[in-house]
Write a protein that holds these residues in place. Structure first.
Motif, PDB file in Angstrom:
ATOM      1  N   ARG A 155       0.735  -1.252   0.016  1.00 12.96           N
ATOM      2  CA  ARG A 155       0.037  -0.004  -0.105  1.00 12.96           C
ATOM      3  C   ARG A 155       0.798   1.331  -0.110  1.00 12.96           C
ATOM      4  O   ARG A 155       0.535   2.069  -0.713  1.00 12.96           O
ATOM      5  CB  ARG A 155      -0.987   0.126   1.112  1.00 12.96           C
ATOM      6  CG  ARG A 155      -2.232  -0.904   1.190  1.00 12.96           C
ATOM      7  CD  ARG A 155      -3.129  -0.712   2.288  1.00 12.96           C
ATOM      8  NE  ARG A 155      -4.034  -1.728   2.016  1.00 12.96           N
ATOM      9  CZ  ARG A 155      -5.282  -1.557   2.851  1.00 12.96           C
ATOM     10  NH1 ARG A 155      -5.358  -0.779   3.865  1.00 12.96           N
ATOM     11  NH2 ARG A 155      -6.053  -2.326   2.941  1.00 12.96           N
ATOM     12  N   THR A 156       2.000   1.032   0.793  1.00 12.58           N
ATOM     13  CA  THR A 156       2.919   2.473   0.963  1.00 12.58           C
ATOM     14  C   THR A 156       3.540   2.480  -0.799  1.00 12.58           C
ATOM     15  O   THR A 156       3.643   3.513  -1.011  1.00 12.58           O
ATOM     16  CB  THR A 156       3.747   2.043   1.696  1.00 12.58           C
ATOM     17  OG1 THR A 156       3.255   1.960   3.107  1.00 12.58           O
ATOM     18  CG2 THR A 156       4.799   3.131   1.846  1.00 12.58           C
ATOM     19  N   THR A 157       3.783   1.524  -1.437  1.00 11.76           N
ATOM     20  CA  THR A 157       4.488   1.601  -2.640  1.00 11.76           C
ATOM     21  C   THR A 157       3.280   2.136  -3.551  1.00 11.76           C
ATOM     22  O   THR A 157       3.745   2.911  -4.359  1.00 11.76           O
ATOM     23  CB  THR A 157       4.723   0.088  -3.135  1.00 11.76           C
ATOM     24  OG1 THR A 157       5.643  -0.538  -2.357  1.00 11.76           O
ATOM     25  CG2 THR A 157       5.413   0.146  -4.628  1.00 11.76           C
ATOM     26  N   LEU A 158       2.051   1.897  -3.384  1.00 10.90           N
ATOM     27  CA  LEU A 158       1.125   2.153  -4.375  1.00 10.90           C
ATOM     28  C   LEU A 158       0.921   3.811  -3.913  1.00 10.90           C
ATOM     29  O   LEU A 158       0.689   4.572  -5.032  1.00 10.90           O
ATOM     30  CB  LEU A 158      -0.255   1.305  -4.110  1.00 10.90           C
ATOM     31  CG  LEU A 158      -0.756   0.348  -4.704  1.00 10.90           C
ATOM     32  CD1 LEU A 158      -1.698  -0.381  -4.357  1.00 10.90           C
ATOM     33  CD2 LEU A 158      -0.363   0.293  -6.391  1.00 10.90           C
ATOM     34  N   ASP A 159       1.110   4.110  -2.657  1.00  8.49           N
ATOM     35  CA  ASP A 159       0.924   5.467  -2.523  1.00  8.49           C
ATOM     36  C   ASP A 159       1.994   6.370  -3.145  1.00  8.49           C
ATOM     37  O   ASP A 159       1.611   7.485  -3.667  1.00  8.49           O
ATOM     38  CB  ASP A 159       0.793   5.691  -0.999  1.00  8.49           C
ATOM     39  CG  ASP A 159       0.800   7.130  -0.451  1.00  8.49           C
ATOM     40  OD1 ASP A 159      -0.253   7.943  -0.842  1.00  8.49           O
ATOM     41  OD2 ASP A 159       1.546   7.554   0.225  1.00  8.49           O
ATOM     42  N   LEU A 213      15.470   0.212 -11.196  1.00  3.06           N
ATOM     43  CA  LEU A 213      14.034   0.097 -10.882  1.00  3.06           C
ATOM     44  C   LEU A 213      13.212   1.280 -11.286  1.00  3.06           C
ATOM     45  O   LEU A 213      11.995   0.783 -11.523  1.00  3.06           O
ATOM     46  CB  LEU A 213      14.132   0.028  -9.354  1.00  3.06           C
ATOM     47  CG  LEU A 213      12.886  -0.339  -8.496  1.00  3.06           C
ATOM     48  CD1 LEU A 213      12.170  -1.635  -8.620  1.00  3.06           C
ATOM     49  CD2 LEU A 213      13.065  -0.048  -6.888  1.00  3.06           C
ATOM     50  N   GLY A 214      13.408   2.478 -11.193  1.00  4.42           N
ATOM     51  CA  GLY A 214      12.605   3.523 -11.629  1.00  4.42           C
ATOM     52  C   GLY A 214      12.166   3.405 -13.089  1.00  4.42           C
ATOM     53  O   GLY A 214      11.010   3.657 -13.533  1.00  4.42           O
ATOM     54  N   ASN A 238      13.458   5.977  -2.175  1.00  2.00           N
ATOM     55  CA  ASN A 238      12.681   4.550  -2.330  1.00  2.00           C
ATOM     56  C   ASN A 238      13.509   3.972  -3.604  1.00  2.00           C
ATOM     57  O   ASN A 238      12.865   2.851  -4.252  1.00  2.00           O
ATOM     58  CB  ASN A 238      11.298   4.830  -2.632  1.00  2.00           C
ATOM     59  CG  ASN A 238      10.643   5.056  -1.495  1.00  2.00           C
ATOM     60  OD1 ASN A 238       9.923   4.078  -0.917  1.00  2.00           O
ATOM     61  ND2 ASN A 238      10.235   6.447  -1.281  1.00  2.00           N
ATOM     62  N   GLY A 239      14.507   4.488  -3.903  1.00  2.00           N
ATOM     63  CA  GLY A 239      15.551   3.798  -5.011  1.00  2.00           C
ATOM     64  C   GLY A 239      14.907   3.945  -6.350  1.00  2.00           C
ATOM     65  O   GLY A 239      15.352   2.955  -7.191  1.00  2.00           O
TER      66      GLY A 239
END
Length: 121
Positions: free
Chosen positions: A14-18, A86-87, A64-65
């Motif tokens: 959920r934090t990733t989605l945010d 990753l981005g 967040n890389g």
């Protein structure tokens, strides 16, 4: 590999989605798709973003890389930002969502107008 489930209340996904669903994050990722850019170039490219918000967004993406920052020793000194590997994995889904938004905004605005008219009505 850990399995995440966004329907679980404390799921880290959920934090990733945010993070990736934030408007400024998405726009910054797309702005960096063409390659490395100085802070001033990003600020000029991203219409409507304040310097404070751009700084916060880039820091959040870096933490967040997704973005890496490199200090430049050139004149004038400054910073250059680029997507990490990753981005870059975010480019396809973000571009797809951006295109969808551009293609369907008229329909969404019309629906909002109809809803507002019905509420007033």
């Amino acid at each position: 590999m850990v399995a995440y489930d966004v329907f679980v209340a404390d799921c880290p996904a959920r934090t990733t989605l945010d993070l990736v669903a934030d408007t400024w994050s998405m726009v910054a990722v797309v702005a960096l798709a063409a390659g490395p850019a100085r802070y001033s170039q990003l600020h000029e490219r991203i219409g409507g973003i304040s310097k404070k918000m751009l700084t916060q967004t880039l820091r959040k993406l870096e933490a967040n890389g997704l973005v890496e920052r490199r200090a430049l020793r050139a004149a004038p000194p400054g910073s250059e930002y680029r997507l990490t590997p990753l981005g870059r994995t975010l480019l396809e889904p973000v571009r797809t969502l951006s295109r969808w938004a551009e293609e369907h905004t008229d329909e969404l605005l019309a629906a909002r107008d109809r809803s507002a008219a019905a509420a007033d009505g």
